[in-house]
Design a protein around this motif. Structure first.
Motif, PDB file in Angstrom:
ATOM      1  N   GLY A 130       9.076  36.735  -1.746  1.00 48.33           N
ATOM      2  CA  GLY A 130       8.584  38.049  -2.149  1.00 48.33           C
ATOM      3  C   GLY A 130       8.607  38.275  -3.648  1.00 48.33           C
ATOM      4  O   GLY A 130       8.370  39.395  -4.117  1.00 48.33           O
ATOM      5  N   ASP A 131       8.894  37.221  -4.409  1.00 45.16           N
ATOM      6  CA  ASP A 131       8.917  37.339  -5.873  1.00 45.16           C
ATOM      7  C   ASP A 131       7.549  37.008  -6.459  1.00 45.16           C
ATOM      8  O   ASP A 131       6.831  36.142  -5.944  1.00 45.16           O
ATOM      9  CB  ASP A 131       9.970  36.391  -6.466  1.00 45.16           C
ATOM     10  N   LEU A 132       7.203  37.676  -7.532  1.00 44.19           N
ATOM     11  CA  LEU A 132       5.930  37.428  -8.190  1.00 44.19           C
ATOM     12  C   LEU A 132       5.904  36.020  -8.792  1.00 44.19           C
ATOM     13  O   LEU A 132       6.890  35.569  -9.371  1.00 44.19           O
ATOM     14  CB  LEU A 132       5.692  38.455  -9.300  1.00 44.19           C
ATOM     15  N   ILE A 133       4.776  35.348  -8.640  1.00 41.98           N
ATOM     16  CA  ILE A 133       4.578  34.068  -9.312  1.00 41.98           C
ATOM     17  C   ILE A 133       3.857  34.379 -10.614  1.00 41.98           C
ATOM     18  O   ILE A 133       2.654  34.646 -10.646  1.00 41.98           O
ATOM     19  CB  ILE A 133       3.745  33.101  -8.454  1.00 41.98           C
ATOM     20  N   LYS A 134       4.623  34.375 -11.682  1.00 44.61           N
ATOM     21  CA  LYS A 134       4.098  34.788 -12.979  1.00 44.61           C
ATOM     22  C   LYS A 134       3.822  33.580 -13.874  1.00 44.61           C
ATOM     23  O   LYS A 134       4.302  32.470 -13.625  1.00 44.61           O
ATOM     24  CB  LYS A 134       5.102  35.702 -13.686  1.00 44.61           C
ATOM     25  N   ARG A 191      -0.863  31.067  -1.904  1.00 45.01           N
ATOM     26  CA  ARG A 191      -0.115  32.249  -1.495  1.00 45.01           C
ATOM     27  C   ARG A 191      -1.012  33.484  -1.468  1.00 45.01           C
ATOM     28  O   ARG A 191      -0.882  34.336  -0.591  1.00 45.01           O
ATOM     29  CB  ARG A 191       1.075  32.471  -2.432  1.00 45.01           C
ATOM     30  N   CYS A 192      -1.934  33.569  -2.421  1.00 42.99           N
ATOM     31  CA  CYS A 192      -2.879  34.690  -2.432  1.00 42.99           C
ATOM     32  C   CYS A 192      -3.735  34.676  -1.170  1.00 42.99           C
ATOM     33  O   CYS A 192      -3.977  35.725  -0.555  1.00 42.99           O
ATOM     34  CB  CYS A 192      -3.790  34.612  -3.661  1.00 42.99           C
ATOM     35  N   ALA A 193      -4.197  33.490  -0.784  1.00 41.14           N
ATOM     36  CA  ALA A 193      -5.032  33.374   0.415  1.00 41.14           C
ATOM     37  C   ALA A 193      -4.268  33.765   1.674  1.00 41.14           C
ATOM     38  O   ALA A 193      -4.817  34.403   2.573  1.00 41.14           O
ATOM     39  CB  ALA A 193      -5.565  31.950   0.533  1.00 41.14           C
ATOM     40  N   LEU A 194      -2.999  33.395   1.740  1.00 39.15           N
ATOM     41  CA  LEU A 194      -2.198  33.775   2.909  1.00 39.15           C
ATOM     42  C   LEU A 194      -2.032  35.292   2.970  1.00 39.15           C
ATOM     43  O   LEU A 194      -2.015  35.879   4.067  1.00 39.15           O
ATOM     44  CB  LEU A 194      -0.839  33.079   2.853  1.00 39.15           C
ATOM     45  N   THR A 241      -9.097  34.377 -16.881  1.00 36.55           N
ATOM     46  CA  THR A 241      -8.797  35.671 -17.488  1.00 36.55           C
ATOM     47  C   THR A 241      -7.563  35.525 -18.382  1.00 36.55           C
ATOM     48  O   THR A 241      -6.702  34.677 -18.114  1.00 36.55           O
ATOM     49  CB  THR A 241      -8.563  36.754 -16.408  1.00 36.55           C
ATOM     50  N   ASN A 242      -7.494  36.321 -19.431  1.00 35.91           N
ATOM     51  CA  ASN A 242      -6.352  36.189 -20.344  1.00 35.91           C
ATOM     52  C   ASN A 242      -5.133  36.984 -19.911  1.00 35.91           C
ATOM     53  O   ASN A 242      -4.076  36.902 -20.517  1.00 35.91           O
ATOM     54  CB  ASN A 242      -6.759  36.571 -21.769  1.00 35.91           C
ATOM     55  N   SER A 243      -5.293  37.770 -18.811  1.00 35.73           N
ATOM     56  CA  SER A 243      -4.155  38.541 -18.305  1.00 35.73           C
ATOM     57  C   SER A 243      -4.457  39.018 -16.893  1.00 35.73           C
ATOM     58  O   SER A 243      -5.617  39.238 -16.538  1.00 35.73           O
ATOM     59  CB  SER A 243      -3.885  39.752 -19.205  1.00 35.73           C
ATOM     60  N   LEU A 244      -3.401  39.172 -16.092  1.00 35.20           N
ATOM     61  CA  LEU A 244      -3.537  39.718 -14.741  1.00 35.20           C
ATOM     62  C   LEU A 244      -2.408  40.731 -14.519  1.00 35.20           C
ATOM     63  O   LEU A 244      -1.387  40.703 -15.223  1.00 35.20           O
ATOM     64  CB  LEU A 244      -3.463  38.606 -13.688  1.00 35.20           C
ATOM     65  N   PRO A 245      -2.555  41.631 -13.552  1.00 32.36           N
ATOM     66  CA  PRO A 245      -1.538  42.649 -13.311  1.00 32.36           C
ATOM     67  C   PRO A 245      -0.137  42.059 -13.132  1.00 32.36           C
ATOM     68  O   PRO A 245       0.036  41.041 -12.460  1.00 32.36           O
ATOM     69  CB  PRO A 245      -2.023  43.315 -12.016  1.00 32.36           C
ATOM     70  N   LEU A 246       0.823  42.691 -13.776  1.00 30.36           N
ATOM     71  CA  LEU A 246       2.243  42.319 -13.680  1.00 30.36           C
ATOM     72  C   LEU A 246       2.515  40.913 -14.216  1.00 30.36           C
ATOM     73  O   LEU A 246       3.585  40.355 -13.987  1.00 30.36           O
ATOM     74  CB  LEU A 246       2.732  42.432 -12.237  1.00 30.36           C
ATOM     75  N   GLY A 247       1.533  40.334 -14.899  1.00 28.46           N
ATOM     76  CA  GLY A 247       1.726  39.013 -15.468  1.00 28.46           C
ATOM     77  C   GLY A 247       1.632  37.875 -14.465  1.00 28.46           C
ATOM     78  O   GLY A 247       2.053  36.744 -14.766  1.00 28.46           O
ATOM     79  N   VAL A 248       1.048  38.148 -13.276  1.00 32.12           N
ATOM     80  CA  VAL A 248       0.965  37.105 -12.255  1.00 32.12           C
ATOM     81  C   VAL A 248      -0.002  36.002 -12.687  1.00 32.12           C
ATOM     82  O   VAL A 248      -0.853  36.192 -13.566  1.00 32.12           O
ATOM     83  CB  VAL A 248       0.537  37.669 -10.883  1.00 32.12           C
ATOM     84  N   ALA A 249       0.127  34.856 -12.022  1.00 31.48           N
ATOM     85  CA  ALA A 249      -0.681  33.689 -12.396  1.00 31.48           C
ATOM     86  C   ALA A 249      -2.081  33.732 -11.795  1.00 31.48           C
ATOM     87  O   ALA A 249      -3.057  33.301 -12.418  1.00 31.48           O
ATOM     88  CB  ALA A 249       0.029  32.424 -11.949  1.00 31.48           C
TER      89      ALA A 249
END
Length: 202
Positions: free
Chosen positions: A99-103, A121-124, A188-196
């Motif tokens: 449940g931790d963000l993959i940043k 993980r995004c697809a799941l 993209t140069n950035s995503l929400p919460l710094g995710v990958a």
């Protein structure tokens, strides 16, 4: 005449059932191929399309996958929205099994393989949101139309498609041919919460 027709129809139905019950057990190594043993087959099995195919839930179990929880949206939007026969799934960000963000940024903090796992993980999460909307009935899924993957990456990183393969390949592993989809892999140069990685789907 009605009696004759009824008898003919009954005969054809019985003959069909006998033919179906004589089918050999298929090769379980092939995707979605599974049927009950002969002694356990019922009329319901014969008439149900799931008798011929391994269900998506069974495929998920076979792949030893535990779907993540379908998180509620944080903001004034919906996680899923149906338009006609299409289901739009909002972007799902990379979250690990705990449940931790993959940043991190691909090309700097993370390798392509790590990005691949993040996209998977995004697809799941997309599958979880779909399952939630369909009240746990994934048999209602008829096709995956398109996914769009966003990769938080450096200016000189060019392997976005390899990263988003993590999402594409797990969808196809679970849904087979109907999981084949159109796709875009975007840097993209950035995503929400710094995710990958973030991936949305139709």
């Amino acid at each position: 005449m009605k009696k004759i027709i009824l008898i003919c129809i009954s005969f054809l139905f019985i003959a069909s059932c006998e033919t179906m019950s004589s089918i050999k057990k298929p090769d379980l190594s092939k995707p979605f191929s599974k049927c009950p043993p002969k002694e356990e087959r019922t009329l319901k099995d014969i008439l149900c399309r799931e008798w011929f195919f391994m269900s998506f839930e069974e495929k998920i179990k076979e792949l030893n996958i535990k779907l993540p929880n379908a998180a509620d949206p944080v903001g004034s939007y919906l996680a899923t929205r149906q338009a006609g026969k299409l289901l739009f799934i909002s972007g799902q960000i990379s979250i690990d099994e705990n449940g931790d963000l993959i940043k991190g940024k691909l090309g700097k903090d993370l390798s392509t393989d790590e990005g691949y796992d993040a996209a998977k993980r995004c697809a799941l999460s997309i599958i979880s949101q779909t399952k939630k909307y369909l009240l746990d009935d994934l048999t209602k899924v008829k096709s995956c139309v398109k996914i769009t993957g966003y990769v938080n990456s450096t200016d000189d990183f060019t392997e976005q498609p390899k990263v988003i393969n993590g999402a594409s390949e797990i969808i196809v592993k679970i849904f087979g041919d109907i999981g084949m989809h159109a796709r875009a892999a975007v840097s993209t140069n950035s995503l929400p919460l710094g995710v990958a990685v973030e991936v949305d789907a139709i």
